[in-house]
Motif scaffolding. Structure first.
Motif, PDB file in Angstrom:
ATOM      1  N   UNK A  57       0.840  -1.241   0.030  1.00  0.00           N
ATOM      2  CA  UNK A  57      -0.219  -0.132  -0.147  1.00  0.00           C
ATOM      3  C   UNK A  57       0.955   1.272  -0.050  1.00  0.00           C
ATOM      4  N   UNK A  58       0.374   2.351  -0.672  1.00  0.00           N
ATOM      5  CA  UNK A  58       1.109   3.537  -0.565  1.00  0.00           C
ATOM      6  C   UNK A  58       0.294   4.538  -0.127  1.00  0.00           C
ATOM      7  N   UNK A  59       0.738   5.364   0.868  1.00  0.00           N
ATOM      8  CA  UNK A  59       0.032   6.533   1.407  1.00  0.00           C
ATOM      9  C   UNK A  59       0.505   7.843   1.349  1.00  0.00           C
ATOM     10  N   UNK A  60      -0.308   8.875   1.294  1.00  0.00           N
ATOM     11  CA  UNK A  60      -0.043  10.160   1.148  1.00  0.00           C
ATOM     12  C   UNK A  60       0.174  10.449   2.834  1.00  0.00           C
ATOM     13  N   UNK A  61       0.204  12.048   2.709  1.00  0.00           N
ATOM     14  CA  UNK A  61       0.515  12.453   4.104  1.00  0.00           C
ATOM     15  C   UNK A  61      -0.926  12.483   4.860  1.00  0.00           C
TER      16      UNK A  61
END
Length: 81
Positions: A57-61
């Motif tokens: 998974x990739x998350x933003x701020x």
């Protein structure tokens, strides 16, 4: 304040009365805490909950503190205000 129980995995249906579904696809869902449920990691109330069955998974701020909880089948990311 009721703490989310993840001892045997997380079942969103047990908490559907207080979580609003914001977004869902095949392997992920994003929910808003509308019932002051407590985080299973730290015990404080959380604002949003992201549940994923994906391996990556990739998350933003997230804009603030967050907790991670791992069950056998899922990763839960809980954001706090």
């Amino acid at each position: 304040m009721t703490r989310l129980d993840v001892g045997d995995g997380f079942d969103v249906h047990e908490y559907r009365h207080g979580l609003k579904l914001l977004k869902q696809d095949r392997e992920t869902m994003a929910l808003e805490n509308r019932n002051d449920f407590a985080c299973p990691a730290c015990g404080d109330a959380f604002e949003r909950l992201f549940v994923s069955e994906k391996r990556e998974n990739t998350f933003g701020n997230p804009g603030g503190p967050f907790c991670l909880v791992r069950t056998d089948d899922q990763v839960l990311v809980l954001t706090h205000g």
